[in-house]
Design an enzyme around this catalytic site. Structure first.
Site, PDB file in Angstrom:
ATOM      1  N   ASP A 126       0.853  -1.189   0.000  1.00 49.05           N
ATOM      2  CA  ASP A 126       0.000   0.000   0.000  1.00 49.05           C
ATOM      3  C   ASP A 126       0.896   1.250   0.000  1.00 49.05           C
ATOM      4  OD1 ASP A 126      -3.091   0.728   0.541  1.00 49.05           O
ATOM      5  OD2 ASP A 126      -1.869   2.051   1.799  1.00 49.05           O
ATOM      6  N   TRP A 127       0.628   2.230   0.847  1.00 47.97           N
ATOM      7  CA  TRP A 127       1.447   3.437   0.900  1.00 47.97           C
ATOM      8  C   TRP A 127       2.893   3.151   1.291  1.00 47.97           C
ATOM      9  CZ3 TRP A 127       2.089   8.454  -0.212  1.00 47.97           C
ATOM     10  CH2 TRP A 127       1.002   9.156  -0.747  1.00 47.97           C
TER      11      TRP A 127
ATOM     12  N   TRP B 295     -12.986   4.071  -3.184  1.00 49.32           N
ATOM     13  CA  TRP B 295     -12.373   4.154  -1.853  1.00 49.32           C
ATOM     14  C   TRP B 295     -12.052   5.610  -1.508  1.00 49.32           C
ATOM     15  CZ3 TRP B 295     -10.781   3.969   2.811  1.00 49.32           C
ATOM     16  CH2 TRP B 295      -9.531   4.471   3.199  1.00 49.32           C
TER      17      TRP B 295
ATOM     18  N   ASP C 150      -7.258  -8.572  -4.480  1.00 51.29           N
ATOM     19  CA  ASP C 150      -7.166  -7.134  -4.192  1.00 51.29           C
ATOM     20  C   ASP C 150      -7.500  -6.340  -5.439  1.00 51.29           C
ATOM     21  OD1 ASP C 150      -6.706  -4.641  -3.123  1.00 51.29           O
ATOM     22  OD2 ASP C 150      -4.532  -4.756  -3.380  1.00 51.29           O
TER      23      ASP C 150
ATOM     24  N   HIS D 264      -6.408  -7.117   0.355  1.00 53.22           N
ATOM     25  CA  HIS D 264      -5.459  -6.018   0.220  1.00 53.22           C
ATOM     26  C   HIS D 264      -4.425  -6.069   1.335  1.00 53.22           C
ATOM     27  CE1 HIS D 264      -3.894  -2.131  -0.914  1.00 53.22           C
ATOM     28  NE2 HIS D 264      -4.141  -1.648   0.294  1.00 53.22           N
TER      29      HIS D 264
END
Length: 305
Positions: free
Chosen positions: A123-124, A164, A250, A280
């Site tokens: 993710d980030w 999202w 995901d 995810h």
């Protein structure tokens, strides 16, 4: 910069995250300082594995992976991004920028004098970690990327991401544990959900988790699009071992692994894998499996320098 610190008592009931708390003091870029929390487990002379989390999780996400790596003699460092976990949380949304997050994480590398790093990013954690690999390639010996990407805004984001992003800005009460629950495959216990909520006693602690979705470059003229394009130029010359281990369910990052494999030369010849029965947040769903993949990746690609 005004900030809040989550009280220690908020974390007292977490039974499966019993790591010593460590803190770095990082400049807030406004003549002040913020405390950045990090896990640092394993022998201090062990090979370094840096685990970077994303939105809206914290280092708790990596708890299933830390133990297996420490048992093999690795030193595992898992920071909480500013605004997350046990790190300080600036209270104004405008205090959070992509560049500031990069500079805050960079201080982990600088202050702990890290090198020969194996990066694990999701993710980030990838939006930040891959930028740092691009800007400091000599510090990174290996990379494992899971459910992440380094977007430039030159290609339209997925409908899943746009949905999202819209939800994150419109929901009255930001449901941190609900987001984790909705993006995992396994049933999560009430204790686990409470652990994800623990850093955020109320909405005043959530400026960072609210702002993060808006910081993802989604158009070519985004403030960080040009820098991410430059980062890709560097990554396309990164020859150190690079593995993708995306999950099978995901919708946000699906297909990103193929792009990475095509563009980054260090991916050549690696045993890329798809983690089955993982959402995810695959570290939550399949943390033990991902740890095994990581250990095999590192043993197959020993550091020689």
């Amino acid at each position: 910069m005004q900030f809040k610190t989550t009280p220690d008592k908020s974390f007292n009931k977490i039974s499966d995250y019993q790591y010593q708390a460590n803190y770095l003091s990082v400049e807030d870029t406004e003549s002040g300082f913020l405390n950045l929390h990090y896990v640092d487990e394993g022998p201090k002379n062990g090979e370094i594995v840096l685990m970077l989390h994303g939105e809206p999780s914290w280092s708790y996400l990596y708890r299933k992976m830390i133990g297996p790596l420490v048992c093999k003699g690795y030193r595992v460092i898992a920071p909480d991004l500013i605004g997350f976990g046990k790190s300080d949380k600036p209270t104004k949304r405008e205090d959070y920028t992509y560049q500031r997050h990069l500079d805050w994480v960079r201080q982990v590398l600088v202050q702990l004098d890290l090198n020969n790093i194996t990066l694990v990013c999701q993710d980030w954690g990838g939006l930040l970690g891959l930028r740092l690999v691009a800007e400091h390639p000599k510090l990174f010996a290996r990379v494992l990327a899971a459910n992440t990407m380094l977007p430039t805004g030159d290609h339209p984001p997925s409908e899943a991401f746009l949905s999202w992003q819209k939800f994150s800005q419109e929901v009255d009460i930001f449901p941190v544990s609900g987001i984790i629950k909705g993006a995992t495959v396994n049933e999560l216990s009430e204790d686990v959900l409470a652990a994800y909520d623990a850093p955020f006693p109320d909405e005043s602690y959530k400026a960072g988790v609210r702002q993060f979705p808006l910081l993802v470059p989604t158009s070519p003229d985004d403030p960080q699009s040009a820098n991410n394009r430059l980062a890709w130029q560097s990554l396309q010359a990164f020859n150190n071992p690079f593995l993708t281990a995306f999950s099978d369910t995901d919708p946000v990052t699906a297909g990103g692994d193929k792009i990475i494999q095509k563009l980054i030369p260090g991916c050549a010849g690696q045993n890329h894998t798809t983690i089955k029965n993982g959402g995810h947040f695959l570290q939550e769903d399949q943390g033990e499996t991902l740890a095994k993949v990581l250990l095999e990746f590192m043993s197959s690609n020993p550091i020689t320098q």
